[in-house]
Write a protein that holds these residues in place. Structure first.
Motif, PDB file in Angstrom:
ATOM      1  N   ASN A 173     -23.486  14.491   2.821  1.00  0.00           N
ATOM      2  CA  ASN A 173     -22.142  14.808   2.328  1.00  0.00           C
ATOM      3  C   ASN A 173     -22.053  14.782   0.808  1.00  0.00           C
ATOM      4  OD1 ASN A 173     -21.160  14.937   5.040  1.00  0.00           O
ATOM      5  ND2 ASN A 173     -21.048  12.694   5.053  1.00  0.00           N
ATOM      6  N   THR A 174     -22.923  15.555   0.184  1.00  0.00           N
ATOM      7  CA  THR A 174     -22.903  15.660  -1.257  1.00  0.00           C
ATOM      8  C   THR A 174     -23.430  17.027  -1.667  1.00  0.00           C
ATOM      9  OG1 THR A 174     -23.539  14.568  -3.329  1.00  0.00           O
ATOM     10  CG2 THR A 174     -25.213  14.726  -1.606  1.00  0.00           C
ATOM     11  N   ALA A 175     -23.141  17.426  -2.892  1.00  0.00           N
ATOM     12  CA  ALA A 175     -23.578  18.728  -3.407  1.00  0.00           C
ATOM     13  C   ALA A 175     -23.163  19.856  -2.465  1.00  0.00           C
ATOM     14  CB  ALA A 175     -25.086  18.741  -3.632  1.00  0.00           C
ATOM     15  N   ALA A 176     -21.978  19.703  -1.864  1.00  0.00           N
ATOM     16  CA  ALA A 176     -21.404  20.700  -0.949  1.00  0.00           C
ATOM     17  C   ALA A 176     -22.250  20.912   0.305  1.00  0.00           C
ATOM     18  CB  ALA A 176     -21.197  22.032  -1.667  1.00  0.00           C
ATOM     19  N   LEU A 177     -23.145  19.985   0.638  1.00  0.00           N
ATOM     20  CA  LEU A 177     -23.995  20.088   1.817  1.00  0.00           C
ATOM     21  C   LEU A 177     -23.747  18.912   2.749  1.00  0.00           C
ATOM     22  CD1 LEU A 177     -27.340  21.103   0.086  1.00  0.00           C
ATOM     23  CD2 LEU A 177     -25.851  22.611   1.434  1.00  0.00           C
ATOM     24  N   ASP A 178     -23.962  19.147   4.044  1.00  0.00           N
ATOM     25  CA  ASP A 178     -23.877  18.053   5.014  1.00  0.00           C
ATOM     26  C   ASP A 178     -25.049  17.099   4.863  1.00  0.00           C
ATOM     27  OD1 ASP A 178     -21.740  19.533   5.908  1.00  0.00           O
ATOM     28  OD2 ASP A 178     -22.785  20.321   7.670  1.00  0.00           O
ATOM     29  N   LYS A 179     -26.254  17.688   4.721  1.00  0.00           N
ATOM     30  CA  LYS A 179     -27.468  16.883   4.624  1.00  0.00           C
ATOM     31  C   LYS A 179     -28.488  17.581   3.735  1.00  0.00           C
ATOM     32  CE  LYS A 179     -27.441  15.033   9.380  1.00  0.00           C
ATOM     33  NZ  LYS A 179     -28.246  14.926  10.632  1.00  0.00           N
ATOM     34  N   ILE A 180     -29.244  16.783   3.019  1.00  0.00           N
ATOM     35  CA  ILE A 180     -30.463  17.243   2.361  1.00  0.00           C
ATOM     36  C   ILE A 180     -31.544  16.236   2.731  1.00  0.00           C
ATOM     37  CG2 ILE A 180     -31.578  17.856   0.193  1.00  0.00           C
ATOM     38  CD1 ILE A 180     -28.843  18.074  -1.080  1.00  0.00           C
ATOM     39  N   ILE A 181     -32.657  16.709   3.268  1.00  0.00           N
ATOM     40  CA  ILE A 181     -33.744  15.820   3.688  1.00  0.00           C
ATOM     41  C   ILE A 181     -35.034  16.259   3.013  1.00  0.00           C
ATOM     42  CG2 ILE A 181     -35.067  14.903   5.626  1.00  0.00           C
ATOM     43  CD1 ILE A 181     -32.713  15.529   7.428  1.00  0.00           C
TER      44      ILE A 181
END
Length: 267
Positions: free
Chosen positions: A48-56
């Motif tokens: 929930n950051t950088a307009a994204l739900d997830k970054i992995i």
């Protein structure tokens, strides 16, 4: 886990959650494995950051549709080595997830993102990882090598690169909550040529393989897989299905329905 022959499997795992961040690391050593390296997996997840739900980044899993076209696990994510294909089921949580499970051979390593826009959910991923394999005398790949224990004769014999994406749209109609349509696909490429050759596995002078499950296996350095799936939910009924297609080759599909009652689900 204590094994009958006196060996053991030592597994250490750590997961840390802090705000929107999640970090995980796993190390596993099986005394029965004939390799010097222990299994090491790690991931960093930002939610929930950088307009994204997830970054992995690091090791991750992808679950899309009903698992027909993409199921990035070997069934060992419940920590029971012999319970293979335990995740091949029709009730699935889909998306991208950090992976610090003992699942090794079919895991993904790289980066993945997930984004929700209105009724649409999209995720994309890239993986580049070494895989165990049986090689032919000319250095080409006969096939993946999969076993509950790894062996140095087949360890990290080729590189597999995967680039893919998936888009799911939830239907807006009243009374069909949870219903969706989805499409996806991915491209797999290898640093060696796949060439399943039964003469590598058997003495060609005394044995002939006629099984089409082996003779018709993929050959080449690149394959592209596309899929579409759907789910319709109305009251106590659910209808679901998925179609997957390997470019310039065959297709596979599944279709089913279930009925939910107070006494359980009938599929």
């Amino acid at each position: 886990d204590t094994l009958k022959d006196g060996g053991y499997r030592l597994l250490n795992r750590l997961r840390i959650n802090y705000g929107n961040y999640q970090f995980g690391i796993l190390n596993e050593k099986d005394r029965l494995e004939n390799i010097k390296d222990s299994l090491l997996k790690y991931s960093i997840e930002l939610r929930n950051t950088a307009a994204l739900d997830k970054i992995i980044a690091g090791h991750f899993k992808v679950s899309q549709g009903l698992g027909l076209a993409m199921d990035a696990t070997d069934g060992r994510d419940n920590d029971y080595q012999d319970d293979l294909f335990s995740t091949r089921q029709l009730y699935r949580i889909t998306g991208i997830f950090s992976d610090i499970t003992p699942s090794e051979e079919f895991g993904l390593f790289g980066a993945a993102v997930q984004k929700t826009i209105g009724r649409c959910v999209f995720y994309g991923y890239f993986s580049s990882d070494k895989k165990d394999g049986i090689l032919n005398p000319d250095g080409s790949i006969n096939y993946y090598y999969y076993s509950n224990t790894r062996d140095n004769n087949y360890y990290d014999k080729f590189r597999e690169d995967i680039f893919g994406g998936y888009l799911k749209y939830y239907l807006p109609f009243a009374g069909l909550t949870g219903s969706h349509l989805a499409v996806g696909g991915y491209r797999m490429s290898y640093d060696k040529i796949f060439n399943p050759d039964w003469s590598t596995l058997f003495d060609s002078s005394s044995y002939t393989v006629t099984d089409p499950d082996y003779l018709d296996l993929f050959k080449g350095k690149t394959r592209i897989i596309q899929n579409a799936d759907f789910q319709l939910i109305w009251r106590q009924w659910r209808v679901f299905g998925e179609l997957a297609h390997l470019a310039k080759a065959g297709s596979a599909h599944n279709l089913g329905f279930d009925f939910n009652t107070d006494n359980g689900i009938y599929t």
